[in-house]
Motif scaffolding. Structure first.
Motif, PDB file in Angstrom:
ATOM      1  N   TYR A  52      10.013   2.752 -47.871  1.00  9.60           N
ATOM      2  CA  TYR A  52      10.031   1.340 -48.048  1.00  9.60           C
ATOM      3  C   TYR A  52       8.253   1.113 -48.502  1.00  9.60           C
ATOM      4  CZ  TYR A  52       9.982  -3.527 -47.744  1.00  9.60           C
ATOM      5  OH  TYR A  52       9.874  -5.012 -47.744  1.00  9.60           O
ATOM      6  N   GLN A  53       8.342   0.104 -49.573  1.00 10.11           N
ATOM      7  CA  GLN A  53       6.841  -0.321 -49.804  1.00 10.11           C
ATOM      8  C   GLN A  53       6.631  -1.639 -49.706  1.00 10.11           C
ATOM      9  OE1 GLN A  53       5.429   1.324 -53.633  1.00 10.11           O
ATOM     10  NE2 GLN A  53       3.507   0.522 -53.623  1.00 10.11           N
ATOM     11  N   PHE A  54       5.557  -1.860 -48.822  1.00 10.86           N
ATOM     12  CA  PHE A  54       5.083  -3.345 -48.996  1.00 10.86           C
ATOM     13  C   PHE A  54       4.300  -3.552 -50.175  1.00 10.86           C
ATOM     14  CE2 PHE A  54       5.329  -1.961 -44.316  1.00 10.86           C
ATOM     15  CZ  PHE A  54       6.054  -2.914 -44.078  1.00 10.86           C
ATOM     16  N   ASP A  55       4.068  -4.887 -50.457  1.00  9.78           N
ATOM     17  CA  ASP A  55       3.352  -5.393 -51.409  1.00  9.78           C
ATOM     18  C   ASP A  55       1.812  -5.212 -50.970  1.00  9.78           C
ATOM     19  OD1 ASP A  55       5.533  -6.558 -52.922  1.00  9.78           O
ATOM     20  OD2 ASP A  55       5.338  -8.562 -51.967  1.00  9.78           O
ATOM     21  N   ASP A  56       0.903  -5.256 -52.084  1.00 15.06           N
ATOM     22  CA  ASP A  56      -0.441  -4.975 -51.820  1.00 15.06           C
ATOM     23  C   ASP A  56      -0.918  -6.219 -51.007  1.00 15.06           C
ATOM     24  OD1 ASP A  56      -0.478  -2.701 -53.447  1.00 15.06           O
ATOM     25  OD2 ASP A  56      -1.522  -3.512 -54.894  1.00 15.06           O
ATOM     26  N   ASP A  57      -1.814  -6.125 -50.203  1.00 20.23           N
ATOM     27  CA  ASP A  57      -2.320  -7.322 -49.344  1.00 20.23           C
ATOM     28  C   ASP A  57      -3.971  -7.090 -49.365  1.00 20.23           C
ATOM     29  OD1 ASP A  57      -2.379  -9.046 -47.401  1.00 20.23           O
ATOM     30  OD2 ASP A  57      -1.673  -7.968 -45.841  1.00 20.23           O
ATOM     31  N   ILE A  58      -4.481  -7.970 -50.350  1.00 19.01           N
ATOM     32  CA  ILE A  58      -5.853  -8.097 -50.783  1.00 19.01           C
ATOM     33  C   ILE A  58      -6.226  -9.388 -50.579  1.00 19.01           C
ATOM     34  CG2 ILE A  58      -7.812  -7.743 -52.499  1.00 19.01           C
ATOM     35  CD1 ILE A  58      -6.112  -5.042 -51.793  1.00 19.01           C
ATOM     36  N   VAL A  59      -7.322  -9.552 -49.927  1.00 14.44           N
ATOM     37  CA  VAL A  59      -7.754 -11.171 -49.535  1.00 14.44           C
ATOM     38  C   VAL A  59      -9.202 -11.140 -50.190  1.00 14.44           C
ATOM     39  CG1 VAL A  59      -6.314 -11.456 -47.493  1.00 14.44           C
ATOM     40  CG2 VAL A  59      -8.672 -10.504 -47.378  1.00 14.44           C
TER      41      VAL A  59
END
Length: 130
Positions: free
Chosen positions: A77-84
């Motif tokens: 499974y691949q999660f979306d990138d998580d950049i803040v």
């Protein structure tokens, strides 16, 4: 999402990355870990960067699994990138999994100071079986 373990307990099981050259590195420390919460694989990541960083987080967050400790890893499974927009961040994500496998998460730690100053470090979580 309710965690059966605290974030700090989950991170204690994970792998911590420290910048080899704190004088020039943007990422100071980061930890990536997984936890089993009733067939939910929980990914927890924490990243701390220098205060000059304007964006940080996790890219290419991929859950991998294998049938046995001698088997090869395959993407599950691949999660979306998580950049803040910050110099520190804590990410929590979850996906339903199947029993009978070992799991881990691979990702890329990301920090950006400006257009010309970006740091990426490949990271791997702890391994868990269920």
């Amino acid at each position: 999402m309710q965690l059966k373990s605290s974030i700090n307990e989950i991170l204690a099981k994970g792998n911590t990355y420290t910048s080899p050259n704190r004088a020039t590195g943007l990422i100071l420390t980061a930890t990536v870990a997984i936890n089993n919460n009733y067939k939910l694989l929980q990914f927890v990541g924490r990243i701390n960067c220098t205060t000059s960083v304007v964006k940080c987080g996790f890219e290419d967050i991929i859950v991998q699994r294998r049938a046995s400790s001698s088997g090869s890893w395959s993407d599950y499974y691949q999660f979306d990138d998580d950049i803040v927009d910050s110099y520190s961040y804590e990410s929590i994500k979850a996906v339903t999994t199947n029993t009978g496998y070992e799991y881990r998460v691979i990702c890329t730690l990301y920090a950006k100071k400006n257009l010309f100053s970006v740091q990426r470090i490949d990271a791997t979580s702890n391994i868990m079986a269920w």
